[in-house]
Design a protein around this motif. Sequence first.
Motif, PDB file in Angstrom:
ATOM      1  N   LYS A 105       6.589   6.872  -5.743  1.00  0.00           N
ATOM      2  CA  LYS A 105       6.747   5.569  -5.098  1.00  0.00           C
ATOM      3  C   LYS A 105       5.407   4.838  -5.074  1.00  0.00           C
ATOM      4  CE  LYS A 105       8.649   5.756  -1.113  1.00  0.00           C
ATOM      5  NZ  LYS A 105       8.942   5.781   0.321  1.00  0.00           N
ATOM      6  N   TYR A 106       5.430   3.567  -5.458  1.00  0.00           N
ATOM      7  CA  TYR A 106       4.232   2.736  -5.488  1.00  0.00           C
ATOM      8  C   TYR A 106       4.446   1.465  -4.682  1.00  0.00           C
ATOM      9  CZ  TYR A 106       2.751   5.591  -9.436  1.00  0.00           C
ATOM     10  OH  TYR A 106       2.392   6.643 -10.240  1.00  0.00           O
ATOM     11  N   LYS A 107       3.425   1.082  -3.937  1.00  0.00           N
ATOM     12  CA  LYS A 107       3.403  -0.184  -3.207  1.00  0.00           C
ATOM     13  C   LYS A 107       2.750  -1.227  -4.097  1.00  0.00           C
ATOM     14  CE  LYS A 107       3.228  -3.142   0.237  1.00  0.00           C
ATOM     15  NZ  LYS A 107       4.123  -4.228  -0.025  1.00  0.00           N
ATOM     16  N   ILE A 108       3.334  -2.397  -4.170  1.00  0.00           N
ATOM     17  CA  ILE A 108       2.755  -3.488  -4.947  1.00  0.00           C
ATOM     18  C   ILE A 108       1.610  -4.105  -4.141  1.00  0.00           C
ATOM     19  CG2 ILE A 108       3.176  -5.765  -5.945  1.00  0.00           C
ATOM     20  CD1 ILE A 108       6.118  -4.846  -6.331  1.00  0.00           C
ATOM     21  N   LEU A 109       0.391  -4.039  -4.688  1.00  0.00           N
ATOM     22  CA  LEU A 109      -0.754  -4.605  -3.991  1.00  0.00           C
ATOM     23  C   LEU A 109      -1.091  -6.009  -4.463  1.00  0.00           C
ATOM     24  CD1 LEU A 109      -3.243  -1.615  -3.693  1.00  0.00           C
ATOM     25  CD2 LEU A 109      -1.671  -2.514  -1.993  1.00  0.00           C
ATOM     26  N   LEU A 169      -0.716  -1.341  -8.645  1.00  0.00           N
ATOM     27  CA  LEU A 169       0.064  -0.460  -7.772  1.00  0.00           C
ATOM     28  C   LEU A 169      -0.794   0.574  -7.055  1.00  0.00           C
ATOM     29  CD1 LEU A 169       3.001   0.299 -10.230  1.00  0.00           C
ATOM     30  CD2 LEU A 169       2.970  -1.359  -8.368  1.00  0.00           C
ATOM     31  N   TYR A 170      -0.373   0.871  -5.831  1.00  0.00           N
ATOM     32  CA  TYR A 170      -0.972   1.936  -5.020  1.00  0.00           C
ATOM     33  C   TYR A 170       0.081   3.020  -4.846  1.00  0.00           C
ATOM     34  CZ  TYR A 170      -2.351   4.310  -0.700  1.00  0.00           C
ATOM     35  OH  TYR A 170      -2.638   5.247   0.240  1.00  0.00           O
ATOM     36  N   ALA A 171      -0.274   4.262  -5.194  1.00  0.00           N
ATOM     37  CA  ALA A 171       0.667   5.381  -5.045  1.00  0.00           C
ATOM     38  C   ALA A 171       0.769   5.759  -3.569  1.00  0.00           C
ATOM     39  CB  ALA A 171       0.198   6.585  -5.869  1.00  0.00           C
ATOM     40  N   CYS A 172       1.968   5.697  -3.015  1.00  0.00           N
ATOM     41  CA  CYS A 172       2.189   6.067  -1.620  1.00  0.00           C
ATOM     42  C   CYS A 172       2.005   7.577  -1.480  1.00  0.00           C
ATOM     43  CB  CYS A 172       3.587   5.661  -1.174  1.00  0.00           C
ATOM     44  SG  CYS A 172       3.855   3.884  -1.236  1.00  0.00           S
ATOM     45  N   LYS A 173       1.300   7.993  -0.470  1.00  0.00           N
ATOM     46  CA  LYS A 173       0.994   9.427  -0.292  1.00  0.00           C
ATOM     47  C   LYS A 173       2.203  10.214   0.162  1.00  0.00           C
ATOM     48  CE  LYS A 173      -3.228   8.674  -1.345  1.00  0.00           C
ATOM     49  NZ  LYS A 173      -3.609   8.795  -2.712  1.00  0.00           N
ATOM     50  N   ARG A 174       2.984   9.657   1.057  1.00  0.00           N
ATOM     51  CA  ARG A 174       4.187  10.343   1.540  1.00  0.00           C
ATOM     52  C   ARG A 174       5.365   9.970   0.664  1.00  0.00           C
ATOM     53  NH1 ARG A 174       4.020   8.957   7.830  1.00  0.00           N
ATOM     54  NH2 ARG A 174       1.772   8.864   7.916  1.00  0.00           N
ATOM     55  N   GLN A 175       6.067  10.930   0.208  1.00  0.00           N
ATOM     56  CA  GLN A 175       7.237  10.679  -0.632  1.00  0.00           C
ATOM     57  C   GLN A 175       8.428  10.877   0.213  1.00  0.00           C
ATOM     58  OE1 GLN A 175       7.110   9.528  -3.802  1.00  0.00           O
ATOM     59  NE2 GLN A 175       4.934   9.432  -3.597  1.00  0.00           N
TER      60      GLN A 175
END
Length: 90
Positions: A67-71, A84-90
């Motif tokens: 899962k990636y957050k759009i920055l 993109l930033y990779a979310c640490k918690r899946q």
Amino acid sequence: MFYDTRIQIWSGLDETTFVKEIEGDVQPYVKTIAFEDGYELEVTKRVFCDRDEAITKNGCLIIEGVKYKILKMKVWSDYVEILLYACKRQ
């Protein structure tokens, strides 16, 4: 650019609403984005894909199960570049 990776678009980080699936060119990318309140986030991927109204800054993308957050989004005439930033918690 080769649109050879499947990308799922979700309306929020909680993955409650699947919007659609598109193809894009995913590339490794390293950049740090600093925010005014002192937070820094590491950009780990960059995506090039066709412009699509379903892609918003409030949503998230899932690429190969991550899962990636759009920055940041840079919209060009016929495509969009997304950091993109990779979310640490899946």
